[in-house]
Design a protein around this motif. Structure first.
Motif, PDB file in Angstrom:
ATOM      1  N   VAL A   8       0.858  -1.186   0.000  1.00  0.00           N
ATOM      2  CA  VAL A   8       0.000   0.000   0.000  1.00  0.00           C
ATOM      3  C   VAL A   8       0.895   1.237   0.000  1.00  0.00           C
ATOM      4  N   GLN A   9       0.346   2.361  -0.354  1.00  0.00           N
ATOM      5  CA  GLN A   9       1.127   3.603  -0.387  1.00  0.00           C
ATOM      6  C   GLN A   9       1.078   4.371   0.935  1.00  0.00           C
ATOM      7  N   ASP A  10       0.008   4.182   1.708  1.00  0.00           N
ATOM      8  CA  ASP A  10      -0.178   4.919   2.955  1.00  0.00           C
ATOM      9  C   ASP A  10      -0.818   3.971   3.974  1.00  0.00           C
ATOM     10  N   ILE A  11      -0.094   3.645   5.029  1.00  0.00           N
ATOM     11  CA  ILE A  11      -0.560   2.670   6.020  1.00  0.00           C
ATOM     12  C   ILE A  11      -1.842   3.147   6.695  1.00  0.00           C
ATOM     13  N   ARG A  12      -1.859   4.362   7.203  1.00  0.00           N
ATOM     14  CA  ARG A  12      -3.041   4.870   7.917  1.00  0.00           C
ATOM     15  C   ARG A  12      -4.272   4.923   7.015  1.00  0.00           C
ATOM     16  N   ARG A  13      -4.095   5.372   5.808  1.00  0.00           N
ATOM     17  CA  ARG A  13      -5.219   5.458   4.871  1.00  0.00           C
ATOM     18  C   ARG A  13      -5.760   4.058   4.541  1.00  0.00           C
ATOM     19  N   ALA A  14      -4.860   3.108   4.347  1.00  0.00           N
ATOM     20  CA  ALA A  14      -5.291   1.744   4.044  1.00  0.00           C
ATOM     21  C   ALA A  14      -6.045   1.135   5.228  1.00  0.00           C
ATOM     22  N   GLN A  19     -11.111  -0.718   7.726  1.00  0.00           N
ATOM     23  CA  GLN A  19     -11.968  -0.660   8.908  1.00  0.00           C
ATOM     24  C   GLN A  19     -13.356  -0.106   8.593  1.00  0.00           C
ATOM     25  N   GLN A  20     -13.440   0.828   7.662  1.00  0.00           N
ATOM     26  CA  GLN A  20     -14.744   1.392   7.293  1.00  0.00           C
ATOM     27  C   GLN A  20     -15.613   0.388   6.549  1.00  0.00           C
ATOM     28  N   ARG A  21     -15.011  -0.555   5.874  1.00  0.00           N
ATOM     29  CA  ARG A  21     -15.758  -1.481   5.028  1.00  0.00           C
ATOM     30  C   ARG A  21     -15.919  -2.885   5.590  1.00  0.00           C
ATOM     31  N   PHE A  22     -15.046  -3.264   6.498  1.00  0.00           N
ATOM     32  CA  PHE A  22     -15.046  -4.628   7.015  1.00  0.00           C
ATOM     33  C   PHE A  22     -14.920  -4.624   8.532  1.00  0.00           C
ATOM     34  N   ASN A  23     -15.356  -5.694   9.140  1.00  0.00           N
ATOM     35  CA  ASN A  23     -15.231  -5.856  10.584  1.00  0.00           C
ATOM     36  C   ASN A  23     -13.851  -6.444  10.864  1.00  0.00           C
ATOM     37  N   CYS A  24     -12.861  -5.583  10.982  1.00  0.00           N
ATOM     38  CA  CYS A  24     -11.493  -6.045  11.230  1.00  0.00           C
ATOM     39  C   CYS A  24     -10.881  -5.239  12.366  1.00  0.00           C
ATOM     40  N   ALA A  25      -9.880  -5.826  12.984  1.00  0.00           N
ATOM     41  CA  ALA A  25      -9.201  -5.184  14.114  1.00  0.00           C
ATOM     42  C   ALA A  25      -7.729  -4.986  13.784  1.00  0.00           C
ATOM     43  N   ALA A  34       1.342  -2.655   8.909  1.00  0.00           N
ATOM     44  CA  ALA A  34       0.294  -2.912   9.887  1.00  0.00           C
ATOM     45  C   ALA A  34      -0.239  -4.319   9.669  1.00  0.00           C
ATOM     46  N   MET A  35      -0.791  -4.887  10.732  1.00  0.00           N
ATOM     47  CA  MET A  35      -1.441  -6.189  10.651  1.00  0.00           C
ATOM     48  C   MET A  35      -2.880  -5.995  11.103  1.00  0.00           C
ATOM     49  N   ILE A  36      -3.806  -6.313  10.211  1.00  0.00           N
ATOM     50  CA  ILE A  36      -5.210  -6.248  10.577  1.00  0.00           C
ATOM     51  C   ILE A  36      -5.788  -7.657  10.517  1.00  0.00           C
ATOM     52  N   GLU A  37      -6.754  -7.914  11.398  1.00  0.00           N
ATOM     53  CA  GLU A  37      -7.283  -9.267  11.507  1.00  0.00           C
ATOM     54  C   GLU A  37      -8.776  -9.292  11.210  1.00  0.00           C
ATOM     55  N   PHE A  38      -9.137 -10.216  10.360  1.00  0.00           N
ATOM     56  CA  PHE A  38     -10.527 -10.480  10.018  1.00  0.00           C
ATOM     57  C   PHE A  38     -10.934 -11.766  10.744  1.00  0.00           C
ATOM     58  N   LYS A  42      -5.498 -12.872   8.585  1.00  0.00           N
ATOM     59  CA  LYS A  42      -4.873 -11.582   8.855  1.00  0.00           C
ATOM     60  C   LYS A  42      -4.346 -11.015   7.529  1.00  0.00           C
ATOM     61  N   LEU A  43      -4.381  -9.701   7.421  1.00  0.00           N
ATOM     62  CA  LEU A  43      -3.890  -9.002   6.243  1.00  0.00           C
ATOM     63  C   LEU A  43      -2.820  -8.022   6.698  1.00  0.00           C
ATOM     64  N   ALA A  44      -1.626  -8.158   6.145  1.00  0.00           N
ATOM     65  CA  ALA A  44      -0.551  -7.214   6.435  1.00  0.00           C
ATOM     66  C   ALA A  44      -0.557  -6.155   5.346  1.00  0.00           C
ATOM     67  N   LEU A  45      -0.490  -4.908   5.759  1.00  0.00           N
ATOM     68  CA  LEU A  45      -0.397  -3.776   4.839  1.00  0.00           C
ATOM     69  C   LEU A  45       1.038  -3.285   4.923  1.00  0.00           C
ATOM     70  N   VAL A  46       1.758  -3.320   3.809  1.00  0.00           N
ATOM     71  CA  VAL A  46       3.187  -3.024   3.833  1.00  0.00           C
ATOM     72  C   VAL A  46       3.556  -1.930   2.828  1.00  0.00           C
ATOM     73  N   LEU A  47       4.536  -1.126   3.188  1.00  0.00           N
ATOM     74  CA  LEU A  47       5.092  -0.159   2.237  1.00  0.00           C
ATOM     75  C   LEU A  47       6.090  -0.903   1.360  1.00  0.00           C
ATOM     76  N   PRO A  48       5.980  -0.774   0.047  1.00  0.00           N
ATOM     77  CA  PRO A  48       6.867  -1.527  -0.853  1.00  0.00           C
ATOM     78  C   PRO A  48       8.358  -1.279  -0.606  1.00  0.00           C
ATOM     79  N   SER A  49       8.716  -0.090  -0.135  1.00  0.00           N
ATOM     80  CA  SER A  49      10.132   0.208   0.107  1.00  0.00           C
ATOM     81  C   SER A  49      10.658  -0.450   1.380  1.00  0.00           C
ATOM     82  N   GLN A  50       9.779  -0.981   2.209  1.00  0.00           N
ATOM     83  CA  GLN A  50      10.176  -1.551   3.495  1.00  0.00           C
ATOM     84  C   GLN A  50      10.003  -3.067   3.593  1.00  0.00           C
ATOM     85  N   HIS A  51       8.956  -3.583   2.964  1.00  0.00           N
ATOM     86  CA  HIS A  51       8.615  -5.003   3.086  1.00  0.00           C
ATOM     87  C   HIS A  51       8.072  -5.490   1.745  1.00  0.00           C
ATOM     88  N   PRO A  52       8.380  -6.708   1.369  1.00  0.00           N
ATOM     89  CA  PRO A  52       7.795  -7.227   0.127  1.00  0.00           C
ATOM     90  C   PRO A  52       6.359  -7.706   0.359  1.00  0.00           C
TER      91      PRO A  52
END
Length: 94
Positions: A8-14, A19-25, A34-38, A42-52
């Motif tokens: 993703v390009q922006d962790i907070r925005r993602a 969170q607005q669309r799904f029941n995740c924590a 970030a790691m969000i859990e459904f 779990k879905l990890a949101l990563v910046l391409p320059s930091q994590h693959p």
């Protein structure tokens, strides 16, 4: 399977979008990922320059694939690539 990581390009925005669309924590968040859990994964949101982007599997055999490295969230893992160049994270089953 433990998680799927997507770039993703922006962790907070993602996080806000999911969170607005799904029941995740949010299980973990910093400036680079970030790691969000459904209910079922779990879905990890990563910046391409930091994590693959990658697939993450928990296995008691993780150390057989290389040196386990600690992460800020307390897990330990090693990354390998499949024959097509896709990143796979193997997390220690602790």
């Amino acid at each position: 399977m433990d998680h799927v990581a997507i770039p993703v390009q922006d962790i907070r925005r993602a996080i806000a979008w999911y969170q607005q669309r799904f029941n995740c924590a949010v299980r973990y968040q910093d400036d680079t990922w970030a790691m969000i859990e459904f209910a079922n994964i779990k879905l990890a949101l990563v910046l391409p320059s930091q994590h693959p982007g990658h697939l993450g599997f928990v296995t008691p055999r993780a150390a057989e694939f290389g040196e386990l490295r600690p992460h800020r969230d307390g897990t330990r893992s090693v990354y390998v690539t499949d024959p097509s160049g896709n990143a796979v994270e193997l997390l220690a089953a602790e």
